[in-house]
Motif scaffolding. Structure first.
Motif, PDB file in Angstrom:
ATOM      1  N   LEU A  68      43.573   8.229  19.579  1.00  0.00           N
ATOM      2  CA  LEU A  68      42.863   8.291  20.845  1.00  0.00           C
ATOM      3  C   LEU A  68      41.906   9.478  20.799  1.00  0.00           C
ATOM      4  CD1 LEU A  68      45.701   7.755  23.521  1.00  0.00           C
ATOM      5  CD2 LEU A  68      44.161   6.038  22.538  1.00  0.00           C
ATOM      6  N   SER A  69      40.718   9.296  21.346  1.00  0.00           N
ATOM      7  CA  SER A  69      39.764  10.390  21.456  1.00  0.00           C
ATOM      8  C   SER A  69      38.987  10.221  22.750  1.00  0.00           C
ATOM      9  CB  SER A  69      38.811  10.427  20.251  1.00  0.00           C
ATOM     10  OG  SER A  69      38.151   9.190  20.066  1.00  0.00           O
ATOM     11  N   SER A  70      38.563  11.342  23.335  1.00  0.00           N
ATOM     12  CA  SER A  70      37.877  11.285  24.630  1.00  0.00           C
ATOM     13  C   SER A  70      36.589  12.105  24.558  1.00  0.00           C
ATOM     14  CB  SER A  70      38.790  11.817  25.736  1.00  0.00           C
ATOM     15  OG  SER A  70      38.277  11.516  27.022  1.00  0.00           O
ATOM     16  N   TYR A  71      35.587  11.713  25.359  1.00  0.00           N
ATOM     17  CA  TYR A  71      34.242  12.256  25.232  1.00  0.00           C
ATOM     18  C   TYR A  71      33.624  12.559  26.591  1.00  0.00           C
ATOM     19  CZ  TYR A  71      34.959  10.116  20.676  1.00  0.00           C
ATOM     20  OH  TYR A  71      35.497   9.758  19.453  1.00  0.00           O
ATOM     21  N   ASP A  72      32.772  13.568  26.618  1.00  0.00           N
ATOM     22  CA  ASP A  72      32.007  13.881  27.822  1.00  0.00           C
ATOM     23  C   ASP A  72      30.850  12.905  27.975  1.00  0.00           C
ATOM     24  OD1 ASP A  72      33.464  16.154  28.640  1.00  0.00           O
ATOM     25  OD2 ASP A  72      32.359  17.429  27.244  1.00  0.00           O
ATOM     26  N   ALA A  73      30.432  12.713  29.223  1.00  0.00           N
ATOM     27  CA  ALA A  73      29.236  11.928  29.540  1.00  0.00           C
ATOM     28  C   ALA A  73      29.235  10.588  28.806  1.00  0.00           C
ATOM     29  CB  ALA A  73      27.986  12.745  29.236  1.00  0.00           C
ATOM     30  N   ASP A  74      28.150  10.296  28.060  1.00  0.00           N
ATOM     31  CA  ASP A  74      28.053   9.005  27.369  1.00  0.00           C
ATOM     32  C   ASP A  74      28.453   9.119  25.899  1.00  0.00           C
ATOM     33  OD1 ASP A  74      25.903  10.481  26.528  1.00  0.00           O
ATOM     34  OD2 ASP A  74      24.441   8.844  26.683  1.00  0.00           O
ATOM     35  N   GLY A  75      29.219  10.147  25.561  1.00  0.00           N
ATOM     36  CA  GLY A  75      29.623  10.363  24.176  1.00  0.00           C
ATOM     37  C   GLY A  75      30.407   9.211  23.585  1.00  0.00           C
ATOM     38  N   ALA A  76      31.252   8.583  24.398  1.00  0.00           N
ATOM     39  CA  ALA A  76      32.049   7.463  23.893  1.00  0.00           C
ATOM     40  C   ALA A  76      31.163   6.281  23.549  1.00  0.00           C
ATOM     41  CB  ALA A  76      33.102   7.059  24.924  1.00  0.00           C
ATOM     42  N   GLU A  77      30.173   6.017  24.390  1.00  0.00           N
ATOM     43  CA  GLU A  77      29.260   4.898  24.125  1.00  0.00           C
ATOM     44  C   GLU A  77      28.429   5.157  22.871  1.00  0.00           C
ATOM     45  OE1 GLU A  77      27.630   5.125  28.082  1.00  0.00           O
ATOM     46  OE2 GLU A  77      28.381   3.107  28.529  1.00  0.00           O
ATOM     47  N   LYS A  78      27.985   6.400  22.705  1.00  0.00           N
ATOM     48  CA  LYS A  78      27.224   6.751  21.510  1.00  0.00           C
ATOM     49  C   LYS A  78      28.088   6.625  20.257  1.00  0.00           C
ATOM     50  CE  LYS A  78      23.918   9.922  23.688  1.00  0.00           C
ATOM     51  NZ  LYS A  78      23.479  11.350  23.792  1.00  0.00           N
ATOM     52  N   THR A  79      29.363   6.964  20.393  1.00  0.00           N
ATOM     53  CA  THR A  79      30.276   6.848  19.259  1.00  0.00           C
ATOM     54  C   THR A  79      30.473   5.396  18.865  1.00  0.00           C
ATOM     55  OG1 THR A  79      31.442   8.893  19.810  1.00  0.00           O
ATOM     56  CG2 THR A  79      32.634   7.285  18.478  1.00  0.00           C
ATOM     57  N   MET A  80      30.613   4.513  19.845  1.00  0.00           N
ATOM     58  CA  MET A  80      30.773   3.091  19.537  1.00  0.00           C
ATOM     59  C   MET A  80      29.542   2.566  18.805  1.00  0.00           C
ATOM     60  SD  MET A  80      33.782   2.210  20.554  1.00  0.00           S
ATOM     61  CE  MET A  80      33.692   0.422  20.466  1.00  0.00           C
ATOM     62  N   LYS A  81      28.364   3.025  19.210  1.00  0.00           N
ATOM     63  CA  LYS A  81      27.134   2.595  18.524  1.00  0.00           C
ATOM     64  C   LYS A  81      27.121   3.111  17.089  1.00  0.00           C
ATOM     65  CE  LYS A  81      22.096   2.409  18.929  1.00  0.00           C
ATOM     66  NZ  LYS A  81      21.883   2.636  17.486  1.00  0.00           N
ATOM     67  N   ALA A  82      27.594   4.345  16.894  1.00  0.00           N
ATOM     68  CA  ALA A  82      27.629   4.910  15.542  1.00  0.00           C
ATOM     69  C   ALA A  82      28.563   4.115  14.637  1.00  0.00           C
ATOM     70  CB  ALA A  82      28.066   6.371  15.594  1.00  0.00           C
ATOM     71  N   VAL A  83      29.682   3.674  15.195  1.00  0.00           N
ATOM     72  CA  VAL A  83      30.619   2.866  14.415  1.00  0.00           C
ATOM     73  C   VAL A  83      29.991   1.520  14.077  1.00  0.00           C
ATOM     74  CG1 VAL A  83      32.837   1.657  14.435  1.00  0.00           C
ATOM     75  CG2 VAL A  83      32.679   3.980  15.355  1.00  0.00           C
ATOM     76  N   SER A  84      29.401   0.872  15.075  1.00  0.00           N
ATOM     77  CA  SER A  84      28.764  -0.430  14.853  1.00  0.00           C
ATOM     78  C   SER A  84      27.626  -0.328  13.851  1.00  0.00           C
ATOM     79  CB  SER A  84      28.246  -0.976  16.192  1.00  0.00           C
ATOM     80  OG  SER A  84      27.656  -2.250  16.023  1.00  0.00           O
ATOM     81  N   ASP A  85      26.804   0.717  13.998  1.00  0.00           N
ATOM     82  CA  ASP A  85      25.704   0.921  13.053  1.00  0.00           C
ATOM     83  C   ASP A  85      26.242   1.194  11.650  1.00  0.00           C
ATOM     84  OD1 ASP A  85      23.925   0.603  15.125  1.00  0.00           O
ATOM     85  OD2 ASP A  85      23.448   2.732  15.322  1.00  0.00           O
ATOM     86  N   GLY A  86      27.368   1.910  11.577  1.00  0.00           N
ATOM     87  CA  GLY A  86      27.961   2.229  10.281  1.00  0.00           C
ATOM     88  C   GLY A  86      28.429   0.995   9.536  1.00  0.00           C
TER      89      GLY A  86
END
Length: 257
Positions: free
Chosen positions: A145-163
């Motif tokens: 589990l990991s948690s993020y400020d603001a839109d950090g979680a959404e940006k992380t999901m995009k980074a995973v998908s892009d990866g």
């Protein structure tokens, strides 16, 4: 795979795909349509403005013993990397994939927690295992589990998908000073739960003893991300990937609502 190799690999039963570098090292010692195409499913959600949960708060949200019938929950495992600095990839865009498979936060945050959820074979076994393969024929799932400020979680999901797309041809990684090679990355069927989900497979070279395929799922609920990775040591080298138990995913996401 040879029986002796299975036995040696079996001794490392608690390792994740990232620490497969250690497993293979032991062998040598003795838009919606486009999202679906990339193994991603997303639902419309506003940018998350909430503050990230703390690591202590995430610990309380992890699955606990008794939350999933037929499974044993362990606080963690000493063989897993404790920090991202212990996991290095030769392609920066592949790092979120490697981190996710180790129970580490796939994005930029210090708030994370992880544990392992394994089938409780002892509770249902009626006889002793007939072979080494039988002894290691159980699923172990690494949950992060990991948690993020603001839109950090959404940006992380995009980074995973892009990866997943950027690393389709594979990448190299180093964990615990051991090198390993992911030969292929592909999309997999996403969980379809939470606000957004991504799933991917990784083919890993097993030090000349064939290729093992692993599946990782990453699910966002609000500004918290859950990662799931399941390994079954008895199936290594068979060409089959262990399925991530749906009951584990459902139970964990239920605690995040």
């Amino acid at each position: 795979m040879k029986r002796s190799s299975r036995a040696r690999i079996g001794a490392t039963a608690a390792m994740s795909a990232v620490t497969l570098a250690l497993i293979t090292g032991c062998s040598s010692e003795d838009s919606k349509d486009s999202d679906k195409a990339a193994g991603t499913e997303a639902s419309a959600s506003p940018t998350q403005a909430a503050k990230a949960l703390s690591a202590a708060e995430l610990e309380k949200l992890l699955l606990a013993q008794g939350d999933v019938k037929g499974y044993k929950v362990e606080a963690g495992d000493e063989t897993l990397p404790k920090a991202k600095t212990e996991v290095k990839t030769d392609k920066a865009e592949c790092a979120p994939l490697a981190w996710a498979t180790a129970g580490l936060a796939p994005g930029e945050t210090d708030a994370s927690a992880s544990n392992t959820v394994a089938e409780d074979k002892a509770a249902s076994a009626t006889a002793a295992p007939e072979s080494v393969e039988d002894a290691f024929d159980f699923n172990m799932t690494f949950v992060g589990l990991s948690s993020y400020d603001a839109d950090g979680a959404e940006k992380t999901m995009k980074a995973v998908s892009d990866g997943v797309a950027a690393c389709s041809g594979g990448y190299g990684m180093t964990a615990a000073e051991e090198n390993t090679k992911v030969t292929k990355v592909g999309s997999a069927k996403a969980a379809g739960q939470g606000d957004e989900s991504v799933a991917f497979t990784q083919d890993v070279d097993m030090d000349g003893e064939g290729t093992a395929t692993f599946t990782t799922a990453v699910v966002r609920t609000g500004n918290t991300i859950a990662t799931f990775y399941t390994v079954n040591l008895a199936s290594l080298g068979t060409g089959k990937a262990a399925e991530i138990p749906a009951e584990i995913v459902t139970a964990q996401l239920g605690k995040l609502k």
